[in-house]
Motif scaffolding. Structure first.
Motif, short mmCIF file in Angstrom:
data_model
loop_
_atom_site.label_atom_id
_atom_site.label_comp_id
_atom_site.label_asym_id
_atom_site.label_seq_id
_atom_site.Cartn_x
_atom_site.Cartn_y
_atom_site.Cartn_z
N ARG A 186 0.86 11.38 1.09
CA ARG A 186 1.98 12.05 0.40
C ARG A 186 3.25 11.23 0.45
O ARG A 186 4.06 11.26 -0.48
CB ARG A 186 2.22 13.43 0.99
N THR A 187 3.50 10.53 1.55
CA THR A 187 4.61 9.60 1.66
C THR A 187 4.33 8.66 2.82
O THR A 187 3.53 8.96 3.69
CB THR A 187 5.97 10.31 1.86
N GLY A 188 5.00 7.52 2.83
CA GLY A 188 4.78 6.51 3.86
C GLY A 188 3.96 5.36 3.31
O GLY A 188 2.82 5.55 2.86
N SER A 189 4.55 4.17 3.30
CA SER A 189 3.93 3.00 2.69
C SER A 189 4.06 1.79 3.61
O SER A 189 4.81 1.82 4.59
CB SER A 189 4.61 2.70 1.34
N ILE A 190 3.33 0.73 3.29
CA ILE A 190 3.41 -0.51 4.06
C ILE A 190 3.27 -1.69 3.11
O ILE A 190 2.48 -1.64 2.16
CB ILE A 190 2.33 -0.57 5.17
N VAL A 191 4.08 -2.71 3.32
CA VAL A 191 4.00 -3.92 2.50
C VAL A 191 3.69 -5.10 3.40
O VAL A 191 4.22 -5.21 4.51
CB VAL A 191 5.30 -4.15 1.71
N GLU A 192 2.80 -5.96 2.94
CA GLU A 192 2.48 -7.19 3.68
C GLU A 192 2.92 -8.37 2.82
O GLU A 192 2.51 -8.50 1.67
CB GLU A 192 0.99 -7.29 3.97
N LEU A 193 3.76 -9.22 3.41
CA LEU A 193 4.25 -10.41 2.72
C LEU A 193 3.69 -11.64 3.42
O LEU A 193 3.87 -11.82 4.63
CB LEU A 193 5.78 -10.45 2.76
N VAL B 248 0.89 -1.17 0.00
CA VAL B 248 0.00 0.00 0.00
C VAL B 248 0.92 1.21 0.00
O VAL B 248 1.59 1.50 0.99
CB VAL B 248 -0.93 -0.01 1.23
N HIS B 249 0.98 1.89 -1.13
CA HIS B 249 2.06 2.84 -1.43
C HIS B 249 1.51 4.25 -1.61
O HIS B 249 0.46 4.45 -2.21
CB HIS B 249 2.76 2.37 -2.72
N ALA B 250 2.25 5.23 -1.13
CA ALA B 250 1.89 6.62 -1.36
C ALA B 250 1.86 6.95 -2.85
O ALA B 250 2.54 6.31 -3.65
CB ALA B 250 2.90 7.53 -0.65
N TYR B 251 1.07 7.95 -3.23
CA TYR B 251 1.03 8.33 -4.64
C TYR B 251 2.37 8.95 -5.05
O TYR B 251 3.16 9.40 -4.22
CB TYR B 251 -0.13 9.28 -4.94
N THR B 252 2.64 8.94 -6.36
CA THR B 252 3.91 9.45 -6.88
C THR B 252 3.67 10.33 -8.09
O THR B 252 2.53 10.49 -8.57
CB THR B 252 4.85 8.29 -7.30
N ASN B 253 4.77 10.89 -8.62
CA ASN B 253 4.67 11.78 -9.78
C ASN B 253 4.25 11.09 -11.06
O ASN B 253 3.97 11.76 -12.06
CB ASN B 253 6.01 12.49 -10.01
N THR B 254 4.23 9.78 -11.08
CA THR B 254 3.79 9.07 -12.28
C THR B 254 2.27 9.10 -12.43
O THR B 254 1.75 8.70 -13.46
CB THR B 254 4.25 7.61 -12.26
N GLN B 255 1.59 9.56 -11.38
CA GLN B 255 0.12 9.59 -11.42
C GLN B 255 -0.38 10.98 -11.76
O GLN B 255 0.38 11.96 -11.80
CB GLN B 255 -0.42 9.14 -10.06
N SER B 256 -1.67 11.07 -11.99
CA SER B 256 -2.29 12.32 -12.39
C SER B 256 -2.97 12.99 -11.19
O SER B 256 -3.51 12.32 -10.31
CB SER B 256 -3.33 12.06 -13.48
#
Length: 334
Positions: free
Chosen positions: A236-243, A179-187
């Motif tokens: 704006r920033t801060g993400s979490i990954v679940e494995l 679950v990732h923060a948005y980035t400049n590749t998005q609109s």
């Protein structure tokens, strides 16, 4: 310490310089981008995610200063600079375009000794090595490794978790979701984009996306059987990954948590991996320099399956590792 240039001064490039200078790791000799130096200095001075840095200034179009120390600024709109003439040994390519060998080799052709790519190379052949701090950076060979990829923020977050699991339980196969923060590749607003899902406003939607982390992990552990996907969310920033993995050996939940506690406290992952004993949200990790912060309350072993959740500031954590790796590659004794 050899001379280091930062090529590309976007989100990661600017945070790389913050991490390097504020932690006294290195001071860049050259910064390159295609925008005016004054505009870039302003963005470095005041950052929406990380606040005000009053040390930054720019008096002309050819320099950016930090604490009165001048960094040469070159507008690279016309192409890659002559690194040999500038005395540059290591280029950290933060443009997002150095992920192919053709793009990365332009730095070598223009006189740099080696180039560090702040992203996952498209294929294993597009770099000489994928090196991750705390994982396999000790495999660095200065004679043969001229193009080095440090993969992605998600790869680094996952790699620390994978390393601990491989050593404590083994992994048959697994799947992750980040679950990732948005980035400049998005609109910012709804409009047609190359990826259809990215056509909707990044700050207003949960947007499923692909993740190259599984492929990059495969460059490090070729026999690893892990796949996954990403969800971009309006932070704006801060993400979490679940494995979630099927381990080779069963383990009790508390023993699993202890394995991460120990890895965070000692050994090659110290300072790279961290653990949370309490319950937090993403606001807690903004600006945190660790690559992977395992949320122990969300980490458990259940019915033959292991589930691990790890937070990461997708800009600050990755940029800190990038700065540390640049120092390693630019060491005069390598």
């Amino acid at each position: 310490m050899k001379n280091i240039a930062v090529y590309g001064f976007g989100r990661i490039g600017r945070q790389l310089v913050r991490s390097a200078v504020k932690n006294d790791l290195f001071f860049p000799s050259v910064i390159c981008d295609i925008a005016p130096a004054g505009d870039l200095a302003a963005l470095l001075e005041v950052d929406t995610n990380y606040g005000w840095w009053p040390a930054v200034s720019s008096d002309d179009d050819t320099s950016i200063s930090i604490d009165g120390r001048r960094i040469t600024y070159i507008n690279s709109r016309e192409g890659v600079p002559d690194w040999k003439a500038l005395g540059i040994d290591l280029v950290v390519d933060c443009t997002g375009r150095g992920v192919t060998r053709e793009a990365a080799e332009r730095h070598l052709a223009n006189g740099a000794e080696r180039v560090l790519i702040s992203g996952p190379s498209k294929t294993a052949e597009d770099c000489d090595a994928v090196l991750l701090p705390g994982i396999n950076l000790d495999d660095y060979n200065s004679d043969t490794h001229k193009i080095i990829s440090m993969a992605s923020c998600t790869t680094n977050a996952l790699a620390a978790v994978v390393k601990v699991l491989l050593e404590s339980t083994g992994i048959q196969y697994g799947v992750f979701s980040t679950v990732h923060a948005y980035t400049n590749t998005q609109s910012l607003t709804d409009q047609p984009m190359k990826s259809r899902r990215d056509s909707w406003a990044g700050a207003e939607n949960i947007i499923p996306s692909s993740s190259g982390a599984a492929k990059a992990l495969g460059f490090v552990w070729p026999d690893l059987k892990i796949t996954g996907k990403a969800y971009r969310v309006p932070v704006r920033t801060g993400s979490i990954v679940e494995l979630n993995v099927i381990p080779e050996r069963e383990i009790a939940t508390e023993d699993l948590r202890d394995a991460f506690r120990q890895a965070a406290a000692t050994g090659p992952l110290k300072g790279i991996l961290e653990v949370f004993e309490d319950e937090w949200t993403s606001a807690r990790i903004v600006g945190d320099p660790h690559s992977s912060i395992v949320d122990l309350p969300l980490t458990q072993s259940f019915n033959g399956m292991v589930s691990v959740a790890a937070w990461y500031d997708n800009e600050a954590g990755f940029s800190m590792r990038l700065a540390e790796t640049a120092v390693r590659l630019a060491s005069t004794d390598c």
